[in-house]
Design a protein around this motif. Structure first.
Motif, mmCIF file in Angstrom:
data_model
loop_
_atom_site.group_PDB
_atom_site.id
_atom_site.type_symbol
_atom_site.label_atom_id
_atom_site.label_comp_id
_atom_site.label_asym_id
_atom_site.label_seq_id
_atom_site.Cartn_x
_atom_site.Cartn_y
_atom_site.Cartn_z
ATOM 1 N N TRP A 40 0.768 -1.282 0.088
ATOM 2 C CA TRP A 40 -0.050 -0.184 -0.099
ATOM 3 C C TRP A 40 0.700 1.162 0.136
ATOM 4 C CZ3 TRP A 40 1.399 2.642 4.198
ATOM 5 C CH2 TRP A 40 1.740 1.896 5.355
ATOM 6 N N ALA A 41 2.242 1.117 0.345
ATOM 7 C CA ALA A 41 3.081 2.434 0.029
ATOM 8 C C ALA A 41 3.212 2.797 -1.197
ATOM 9 C CB ALA A 41 4.261 2.025 0.651
ATOM 10 N N LEU A 42 2.735 1.871 -2.409
ATOM 11 C CA LEU A 42 3.006 2.316 -3.694
ATOM 12 C C LEU A 42 1.717 2.649 -4.293
ATOM 13 C CD1 LEU A 42 5.122 -0.903 -4.552
ATOM 14 C CD2 LEU A 42 5.801 1.546 -4.291
ATOM 15 N N PRO A 43 2.167 3.817 -5.072
ATOM 16 C CA PRO A 43 0.713 4.133 -6.179
ATOM 17 C C PRO A 43 0.339 3.146 -6.835
ATOM 18 C CG PRO A 43 2.649 6.046 -5.898
ATOM 19 C CD PRO A 43 3.221 4.673 -5.319
ATOM 20 N N PRO A 44 -0.966 3.213 -7.288
ATOM 21 C CA PRO A 44 -1.403 2.084 -8.199
ATOM 22 C C PRO A 44 -0.710 1.932 -9.515
ATOM 23 C CG PRO A 44 -3.054 3.748 -7.752
ATOM 24 C CD PRO A 44 -2.104 4.152 -6.796
ATOM 25 N N GLU A 45 -0.267 3.223 -10.028
ATOM 26 C CA GLU A 45 0.542 3.326 -11.381
ATOM 27 C C GLU A 45 1.862 2.602 -11.523
ATOM 28 O OE1 GLU A 45 -0.486 5.653 -9.588
ATOM 29 O OE2 GLU A 45 0.616 7.668 -10.125
ATOM 30 N N VAL A 46 2.300 2.127 -10.322
ATOM 31 C CA VAL A 46 3.712 1.566 -10.207
ATOM 32 C C VAL A 46 3.465 0.030 -10.399
ATOM 33 C CG1 VAL A 46 5.462 1.172 -8.683
ATOM 34 C CG2 VAL A 46 4.473 3.515 -8.752
ATOM 35 N N THR A 47 4.461 -0.596 -11.096
ATOM 36 C CA THR A 47 4.363 -2.029 -11.163
ATOM 37 C C THR A 47 5.099 -2.621 -10.078
ATOM 38 O OG1 THR A 47 4.423 -1.857 -13.573
ATOM 39 C CG2 THR A 47 5.078 -3.826 -12.836
ATOM 40 N N LEU A 48 4.489 -3.442 -9.241
ATOM 41 C CA LEU A 48 5.298 -3.982 -8.116
ATOM 42 C C LEU A 48 5.610 -5.653 -8.510
ATOM 43 C CD1 LEU A 48 6.199 -4.274 -5.118
ATOM 44 C CD2 LEU A 48 4.107 -4.926 -4.496
ATOM 45 N N VAL A 49 6.747 -5.870 -8.538
ATOM 46 C CA VAL A 49 7.064 -7.316 -8.651
ATOM 47 C C VAL A 49 7.622 -7.877 -7.529
ATOM 48 C CG1 VAL A 49 8.581 -9.048 -9.947
ATOM 49 C CG2 VAL A 49 7.733 -6.686 -11.207
ATOM 50 N N ARG A 50 6.757 -8.792 -6.874
ATOM 51 C CA ARG A 50 6.971 -9.383 -5.765
ATOM 52 C C ARG A 50 8.119 -10.435 -5.553
ATOM 53 N NH1 ARG A 50 2.935 -10.863 -0.647
ATOM 54 N NH2 ARG A 50 4.710 -11.224 0.817
ATOM 55 N N GLY A 51 9.340 -10.210 -5.091
ATOM 56 C CA GLY A 51 10.104 -11.258 -5.005
ATOM 57 C C GLY A 51 11.512 -10.758 -4.578
ATOM 58 N N ASP A 52 12.339 -11.680 -4.719
ATOM 59 C CA ASP A 52 13.745 -11.403 -4.094
ATOM 60 C C ASP A 52 14.904 -10.766 -5.012
ATOM 61 O OD1 ASP A 52 16.366 -11.680 -2.831
ATOM 62 O OD2 ASP A 52 15.359 -13.256 -1.474
ATOM 63 N N VAL A 53 15.601 -9.569 -4.656
ATOM 64 C CA VAL A 53 16.322 -9.310 -5.657
ATOM 65 C C VAL A 53 17.625 -10.208 -5.891
ATOM 66 C CG1 VAL A 53 16.126 -6.752 -4.776
ATOM 67 C CG2 VAL A 53 17.975 -8.476 -3.629
ATOM 68 N N ALA A 54 17.634 -11.473 -5.140
ATOM 69 C CA ALA A 54 18.821 -12.241 -5.545
ATOM 70 C C ALA A 54 18.370 -13.337 -6.597
ATOM 71 C CB ALA A 54 19.375 -13.191 -4.376
ATOM 72 N N ASP A 55 16.993 -13.186 -6.866
ATOM 73 C CA ASP A 55 16.316 -14.077 -7.962
ATOM 74 C C ASP A 55 16.723 -13.481 -9.445
ATOM 75 O OD1 ASP A 55 14.711 -15.309 -9.601
ATOM 76 O OD2 ASP A 55 12.932 -15.337 -8.392
ATOM 77 N N ALA A 56 17.966 -14.282 -9.817
ATOM 78 C CA ALA A 56 18.324 -13.781 -11.079
ATOM 79 C C ALA A 56 17.425 -13.627 -12.229
ATOM 80 C CB ALA A 56 19.633 -14.348 -11.389
ATOM 81 N N ALA A 57 16.702 -14.529 -12.359
ATOM 82 C CA ALA A 57 15.818 -14.769 -13.482
ATOM 83 C C ALA A 57 14.786 -13.986 -13.351
ATOM 84 C CB ALA A 57 15.192 -16.498 -13.418
ATOM 85 N N LEU A 58 14.335 -13.540 -12.239
ATOM 86 C CA LEU A 58 13.389 -12.635 -12.048
ATOM 87 C C LEU A 58 13.708 -11.078 -12.281
ATOM 88 C CD1 LEU A 58 10.079 -12.075 -10.740
ATOM 89 C CD2 LEU A 58 11.314 -11.381 -8.639
ATOM 90 N N VAL A 59 15.033 -10.754 -11.926
ATOM 91 C CA VAL A 59 15.385 -9.653 -12.171
ATOM 92 C C VAL A 59 15.664 -9.307 -13.661
ATOM 93 C CG1 VAL A 59 17.560 -8.149 -11.748
ATOM 94 C CG2 VAL A 59 16.530 -9.517 -9.870
ATOM 95 N N GLU A 60 16.235 -10.286 -14.262
ATOM 96 C CA GLU A 60 16.442 -10.176 -15.706
ATOM 97 C C GLU A 60 15.256 -9.934 -16.309
ATOM 98 O OE1 GLU A 60 19.736 -12.554 -17.837
ATOM 99 O OE2 GLU A 60 20.343 -13.186 -15.842
ATOM 100 N N GLU A 61 14.390 -10.752 -16.021
ATOM 101 C CA GLU A 61 13.358 -10.833 -16.872
ATOM 102 C C GLU A 61 12.646 -9.563 -16.578
ATOM 103 O OE1 GLU A 61 9.318 -11.490 -18.246
ATOM 104 O OE2 GLU A 61 9.345 -11.305 -15.976
#
Ligand SMILES: NC(=O)c1ccc[n+]([C@@H]2O[C@H](COP(=O)([O-])OP(=O)(O)OC[C@H]3O[C@@H](n4cnc5c(N)ncnc54)[C@H](O)[C@@H]3O)[C@@H](O)[C@H]2O)c1
Ligand SMILES: O=c1ccn([C@@H]2O[C@H](COP(=O)(O)OP(=O)(O)O[C@H]3O[C@H](CO)[C@H](O)[C@H](O)[C@H]3O)[C@@H](O)[C@H]2O)c(=O)[nH]1
Length: 330
Positions: A40-61
């Motif tokens: 809820w700290a993020l305005p709705p127009e922002v894309t939130l990807v819920r995950g870990d910064v160490a998840d390389a596949a998620l970060v790259e994608e």
């Protein structure tokens, strides 16, 4: 091009997101595991990807999909005494995971990185105010975990032709002046947050951790920087990097220290509440005094703070704390 903000659902990251949106950036992407942040700290127009910064596949994608050219890396564990109790947890969260993130970001084509470092890299500096070129000498695992990440980033930037701004924040405090965000962690340990909670009766009292330091009143001295001013420092850093500017390491502070007892006086004056204060033993890992040499960011980036006023900072923090009470009552 888009900006990827790690830890954007947290205290400082959410103010960076607001600053980006206020400046007209419409492509803002956040990666956050919500371990201490809030969706809820993020305005709705922002894309939130819920995950870990160490998840390389998620970060790259995420970087490829949103055509990210710039990364602002806030995600971390941040509590100095916790880092003394759990150093390996801090090296994992702040150093090992940052390494994975930096590698994935470079592989996916990020050109610029802004890194949330800390005054804690200086440890107990011999010189106060502390200039950026003083050799860092952290005295707690938190500061060491961040300094190692500074070094990794510097080496990786040179090897891979990316540019970076390392921002060494001093003590961040206050809230968005328009009341859109603030420090929301319920069990936060930060002095101004805890003091405003004591003023509102959310805590029974405030402990002063150490009154025998070699400072004018015996309590620790810190340089408190307002969070939207800090977000603005990121904005000028981003413009600098995208404009072809060279890599920089910069302190973020106002260049003036307040003692713990002085801060408590201001919170009592602003709130009008004479909450209980207990004089307690020192807390592990605390340096006695740390104040920013604050000129370089002004001369290099033209940063101009607008909220350099402790009473104003406390007023914002108190208003945010009251807003959290109302939110929890709903
Ligand atoms: N608050 C201060 O006074 C201060 C001072 C100096 C430096 N910093 C630095 O500023 C940054 C932000 O601090 P903050 O006060 O906003 O803290 P915060 O805890 O409010 O924000 C951190 C955010 O990162 C997220 N996060 C943590 N680990 C993650 C992971 N592995 N993957 C994805 N998301 C993760 C959390 O959920 C949270 O939203 C940190 O890097 C901190 O070291 C803070
Ligand atoms: O209830 C409290 C809380 C804090 N303090 C004292 O107030 C000062 C400031 O403490 P904070 O916990 O607010 O902040 P720190 O200086 O420990 O650390 C903060 O600033 C650092 C940079 O200076 C780091 O980056 C870190 O992430 C961030 O939490 C310290 O002397 C601390 O002992 C108290 O006396 N009582």
């Amino acid at each position: 091009m888009a900006v990827l903000v790690t830890g954007g659902a947290g205290y400082i990251g959410s103010h960076m997101v607001l600053a980006l949106l206020d400046a007209g950036h419409d492509e803002v992407v956040v990666i956050d595991d919500l371990s201490t942040g809030f969706d809820w700290a993020l305005p709705p127009e922002v894309t939130l990807v819920r995950g870990d910064v160490a998840d390389a596949a998620l970060v790259e994608e995420t970087i490829r999909r949103h055509k990210v050219d710039a990364l602002a890396h806030f995600a971390a564990k941040i509590v100095v005494p916790d880092s003394v109790a759990d150093p390996l947890g801090y090296y994992l969260a702040n150093t090992v995971k940052s390494r994975a993130l930096i590698e994935a970001a470079i592989r996916a084509g990020v050109r610029h990185v802004i890194f949330s470092s800390t005054a804690a890299v200086y440890g107990e500096p011999a010189v106060v105010p502390v200039p950026e070129d003083l050799t860092p000498s952290p005295i707690n695992p938190y500061g060491r975990s961040k300094l190692m990440t500074e070094w990794m980033l510097e080496d990786a930037a040179k090897a891979h032709g990316i540019t970076t701004v390392v921002l060494r924040y001093f003590n961040v405090a206050g809230a968005d002046p328009r009341g859109r965000s603030g420090q929301s962690t319920p069990n936060a340990t930060h002095l101004i947050k805890v003091a405003t909670q004591a003023a509102l009766g959310k805590r029974s009292h405030l402990d002063v951790f150490g009154t025998d330091y070699p400072t004018p009143d015996g309590s620790c001295l810190r340089d408190y920087i307002q969070v939207s001013d800090l977000a603005e420092a990121h904005m000028v850093a981003l413009n600098h990097l995208r404009g072809g500017g060279a890599s920089l390491t910069l302190n973020c502070g106002y260049g003036r220290g307040y003692s713990v007892l002085e801060v408590i006086d201001v919170v009592k004056a602003v709130s009008g509440v004479d909450f209980e204060v207990r004089l307690s033993p020192r807390r592990p890992g605390d340096p006695s005094r740390i104040v920013a040499g604050a000129d370089r960011i002004r001369t290099e980036l033209g940063w101009t703070p607008r909220h350099d006023d402790l009473r104003g900072i406390v007023t914002q923090a108190l208003a945010w704390e009251e807003a959290l009470v109302r939110r929890n009552q709903r």
